[in-house]
Design a protein around this motif. Structure first.
Motif, PDB file in Angstrom:
ATOM      1  N   LEU A 258      43.993  41.345  -2.115  1.00  0.00           N
ATOM      2  CA  LEU A 258      44.429  40.128  -2.787  1.00  0.00           C
ATOM      3  C   LEU A 258      45.873  39.844  -2.394  1.00  0.00           C
ATOM      4  O   LEU A 258      46.654  40.765  -2.133  1.00  0.00           O
ATOM      5  CB  LEU A 258      44.322  40.276  -4.306  1.00  0.00           C
ATOM      6  CG  LEU A 258      42.911  40.541  -4.870  1.00  0.00           C
ATOM      7  CD1 LEU A 258      43.000  40.934  -6.339  1.00  0.00           C
ATOM      8  CD2 LEU A 258      42.027  39.321  -4.691  1.00  0.00           C
ATOM      9  N   LEU A 259      46.245  38.591  -2.356  1.00  0.00           N
ATOM     10  CA  LEU A 259      47.594  38.188  -1.965  1.00  0.00           C
ATOM     11  C   LEU A 259      47.924  38.684  -0.560  1.00  0.00           C
ATOM     12  O   LEU A 259      49.089  38.869  -0.208  1.00  0.00           O
ATOM     13  CB  LEU A 259      48.636  38.735  -2.959  1.00  0.00           C
ATOM     14  CG  LEU A 259      48.413  38.420  -4.440  1.00  0.00           C
ATOM     15  CD1 LEU A 259      49.333  39.258  -5.300  1.00  0.00           C
ATOM     16  CD2 LEU A 259      48.646  36.942  -4.704  1.00  0.00           C
TER      17      LEU A 259
ATOM     18  N   LEU B 113      38.576  40.924 -14.997  1.00  0.00           N
ATOM     19  CA  LEU B 113      39.614  40.117 -15.648  1.00  0.00           C
ATOM     20  C   LEU B 113      40.923  40.209 -14.876  1.00  0.00           C
ATOM     21  O   LEU B 113      41.619  39.205 -14.687  1.00  0.00           O
ATOM     22  CB  LEU B 113      39.837  40.613 -17.087  1.00  0.00           C
ATOM     23  CG  LEU B 113      38.826  40.171 -18.150  1.00  0.00           C
ATOM     24  CD1 LEU B 113      39.079  40.922 -19.459  1.00  0.00           C
ATOM     25  CD2 LEU B 113      38.920  38.663 -18.394  1.00  0.00           C
ATOM     26  N   ALA B 114      41.256  41.405 -14.419  1.00  0.00           N
ATOM     27  CA  ALA B 114      42.488  41.619 -13.668  1.00  0.00           C
ATOM     28  C   ALA B 114      42.482  40.837 -12.355  1.00  0.00           C
ATOM     29  O   ALA B 114      43.450  40.166 -11.998  1.00  0.00           O
ATOM     30  CB  ALA B 114      42.687  43.107 -13.401  1.00  0.00           C
ATOM     31  N   ILE B 115      41.374  40.913 -11.639  1.00  0.00           N
ATOM     32  CA  ILE B 115      41.268  40.216 -10.350  1.00  0.00           C
ATOM     33  C   ILE B 115      41.337  38.705 -10.538  1.00  0.00           C
ATOM     34  O   ILE B 115      42.010  37.995  -9.770  1.00  0.00           O
ATOM     35  CB  ILE B 115      39.971  40.638  -9.631  1.00  0.00           C
ATOM     36  CG1 ILE B 115      40.105  42.082  -9.139  1.00  0.00           C
ATOM     37  CG2 ILE B 115      39.654  39.693  -8.467  1.00  0.00           C
ATOM     38  CD1 ILE B 115      38.839  42.670  -8.575  1.00  0.00           C
ATOM     39  N   ASN B 116      40.690  38.214 -11.561  1.00  0.00           N
ATOM     40  CA  ASN B 116      40.735  36.766 -11.831  1.00  0.00           C
ATOM     41  C   ASN B 116      42.147  36.310 -12.209  1.00  0.00           C
ATOM     42  O   ASN B 116      42.551  35.187 -11.880  1.00  0.00           O
ATOM     43  CB  ASN B 116      39.748  36.412 -12.946  1.00  0.00           C
ATOM     44  CG  ASN B 116      38.300  36.500 -12.490  1.00  0.00           C
ATOM     45  OD1 ASN B 116      38.014  36.408 -11.297  1.00  0.00           O
ATOM     46  ND2 ASN B 116      37.389  36.693 -13.428  1.00  0.00           N
ATOM     47  N   GLU B 117      42.896  37.191 -12.878  1.00  0.00           N
ATOM     48  CA  GLU B 117      44.270  36.850 -13.244  1.00  0.00           C
ATOM     49  C   GLU B 117      45.148  36.755 -11.991  1.00  0.00           C
ATOM     50  O   GLU B 117      46.015  35.877 -11.896  1.00  0.00           O
ATOM     51  CB  GLU B 117      44.831  37.888 -14.220  1.00  0.00           C
ATOM     52  CG  GLU B 117      46.228  37.600 -14.723  1.00  0.00           C
ATOM     53  CD  GLU B 117      46.334  36.408 -15.667  1.00  0.00           C
ATOM     54  OE1 GLU B 117      47.418  36.220 -16.262  1.00  0.00           O
ATOM     55  OE2 GLU B 117      45.351  35.653 -15.827  1.00  0.00           O
ATOM     56  N   VAL B 118      44.932  37.657 -11.041  1.00  0.00           N
ATOM     57  CA  VAL B 118      45.669  37.569  -9.773  1.00  0.00           C
ATOM     58  C   VAL B 118      45.418  36.211  -9.117  1.00  0.00           C
ATOM     59  O   VAL B 118      46.354  35.513  -8.700  1.00  0.00           O
ATOM     60  CB  VAL B 118      45.246  38.690  -8.797  1.00  0.00           C
ATOM     61  CG1 VAL B 118      45.943  38.498  -7.440  1.00  0.00           C
ATOM     62  CG2 VAL B 118      45.576  40.061  -9.356  1.00  0.00           C
TER      63      VAL B 118
ATOM     64  N   LEU C 249      47.329  40.958 -20.381  1.00  0.00           N
ATOM     65  CA  LEU C 249      45.996  40.401 -20.582  1.00  0.00           C
ATOM     66  C   LEU C 249      45.002  41.479 -20.997  1.00  0.00           C
ATOM     67  O   LEU C 249      44.238  41.308 -21.970  1.00  0.00           O
ATOM     68  CB  LEU C 249      45.516  39.712 -19.300  1.00  0.00           C
ATOM     69  CG  LEU C 249      44.069  39.208 -19.302  1.00  0.00           C
ATOM     70  CD1 LEU C 249      43.882  38.114 -20.348  1.00  0.00           C
ATOM     71  CD2 LEU C 249      43.675  38.712 -17.911  1.00  0.00           C
ATOM     72  N   LEU C 250      45.000  42.596 -20.263  1.00  0.00           N
ATOM     73  CA  LEU C 250      44.019  43.642 -20.558  1.00  0.00           C
ATOM     74  C   LEU C 250      44.272  44.291 -21.913  1.00  0.00           C
ATOM     75  O   LEU C 250      43.326  44.620 -22.631  1.00  0.00           O
ATOM     76  CB  LEU C 250      44.005  44.689 -19.442  1.00  0.00           C
ATOM     77  CG  LEU C 250      43.508  44.209 -18.081  1.00  0.00           C
ATOM     78  CD1 LEU C 250      43.319  45.382 -17.127  1.00  0.00           C
ATOM     79  CD2 LEU C 250      42.215  43.419 -18.193  1.00  0.00           C
ATOM     80  N   ILE C 251      45.539  44.460 -22.268  1.00  0.00           N
ATOM     81  CA  ILE C 251      45.840  44.983 -23.603  1.00  0.00           C
ATOM     82  C   ILE C 251      45.307  44.038 -24.674  1.00  0.00           C
ATOM     83  O   ILE C 251      44.719  44.464 -25.678  1.00  0.00           O
ATOM     84  CB  ILE C 251      47.356  45.203 -23.765  1.00  0.00           C
ATOM     85  CG1 ILE C 251      47.817  46.391 -22.906  1.00  0.00           C
ATOM     86  CG2 ILE C 251      47.719  45.440 -25.234  1.00  0.00           C
ATOM     87  CD1 ILE C 251      49.322  46.587 -22.888  1.00  0.00           C
ATOM     88  N   SER C 252      45.467  42.724 -24.446  1.00  0.00           N
ATOM     89  CA  SER C 252      44.982  41.735 -25.416  1.00  0.00           C
ATOM     90  C   SER C 252      43.465  41.740 -25.534  1.00  0.00           C
ATOM     91  O   SER C 252      42.913  41.331 -26.566  1.00  0.00           O
ATOM     92  CB  SER C 252      45.462  40.332 -25.038  1.00  0.00           C
ATOM     93  OG  SER C 252      44.739  39.809 -23.933  1.00  0.00           O
TER      94      SER C 252
END
Length: 325
Positions: free
Chosen positions: A27-28, A50-55, A180-183
């Motif tokens: 990514l990036l 979720l992490a990948i989508n946030e990137v 995000l993941l903590i939330s």
């Protein structure tokens, strides 16, 4: 360039309904890795996605390589008009300017305005002239980035100016993934966005997440480990991309104030609570040099640093706590 001389150590067993779930991606334009503690593989996969989508979400806001991004729109209208951006983007640029002020311009997101006169692909046979070097940074200067807090607009004063958030954006992304993941209920994990590493919680065995500091002149040798407890680390290095003229080594990291490559340092690792500030300061310290850079770090609470100079010498900030190997 973010050089991955940090290796993080992870226990890989199951305990009390918990398990580690890992995912790697490109990514990036760089390696991305996320490791989370989850109740099962489905739960772990959800967190990783979720992490990948946030990137991808943030990349489409701040990448200057994507023509439709908000930062690209700002660049396209340099010297023409101010562009309204999301509050998230505005605040990131505002914080970037504050780091520029802190580092006296050694970190500057308007570095993307520089003419690329230095080549680090082996094709350079002689140094650029002083005139060429001076001209290459004529449009650079964080003071020329005008922000309107009420309208949330960004205006670049001169045509040809360009913002590039590569020196802070990956750290920001790592911080946002963590939040995000903590939330979403992920109690523990470690995220690595091209060398920008952030952690939260603990490993399944109760131990902290741990990074190994590797000597860039001997990548097989780990000279120290560092536990990361709800904190972050970022490393910038020049040991793979550089040129040598008249016996002097010039890194691919350019001082945006002068147009000359930084020299004297081959690696900077900055430890902080947030990856964003570690990311930006690592670049700033690299440009400032060992003495000025370390003096700056020693004046900032909660920030620590390890510098490796081009002679192989290792320099530590005053409060660093390393576990030597």
């Amino acid at each position: 360039m973010k050089n991955l001389i940090l290796a993080f150590c992870v226990s890989t067993f199951f305990s009390f309904g918990q398990q580690l779930h890992k995912k790697k991606a490109s990514l990036l334009g760089s390696p991305f890795e996320i490791t989370v503690v989850a109740t099962d593989s489905i739960n772990g996969e959800q967190f990783c996605n979720l992490a990948i989508n946030e990137v991808k979400r943030i990349e489409h806001l701040i990448s200057d390589w994507i023509p439709s991004s908000q930062i690209s729109k700002v660049n396209q209208n340099a010297g023409v008009k101010a562009i309204a951006v999301d509050e998230e983007v505005f605040n990131l640029v505002e914080r970037s300017i504050k780091v520029s002020q802190l580092t006296n311009g050694a970190f500057d997101i308007s570095y993307a305005s520089m003419d690329r006169i230095w080549k680090f692909d082996g094709s350079m046979k002689e140094m650029p002239t002083e005139i060429e070097i001076k001209k290459s940074v004529e449009r650079v200067g964080y003071q020329k980035i005008l922000l309107n807090p009420e309208e949330k607009t960004i205006f670049l004063k001169e045509k040809g100016m360009k913002l590039g958030l590569g020196g802070i954006g990956q750290g920001y992304i790592a911080d946002q993934i963590k939040a995000l993941l903590i939330s979403k209920g992920c109690t523990s994990g470690i995220v690595n966005v091209s060398g920008d590493i952030n952690t939260w919680g603990f490993q399944i065995n109760g131990e902290p997440w741990t990074v190994a500091i590797v000597n860039p002149l001997n990548k097989e040798k780990v000279f120290a480990t560092f536990p990361l407890i709800d904190s972050a680390v970022e490393t910038s290095g020049s040991y793979e991309k550089y040129v040598t003229f008249n016996g002097k080594r010039y890194s691919h990291i350019i001082d945006p104030r002068s147009g000359y490559p930084a020299s004297g340092i081959i690696s900077v690792s900055v430890f902080a609570k947030q990856t964003e500030i570690a990311d930006a300061l690592a670049t700033g310290v690299f440009v400032l040099g060992v003495d000025v850079g370390m003096n700056l770090i020693n004046q900032i609470n909660g920030i620590e640093c390890i510098i490796i100079d081009d002679k192989g010498g290792v320099h530590y900030s005053k409060n660093i706590d390393l576990q030597s190997k």
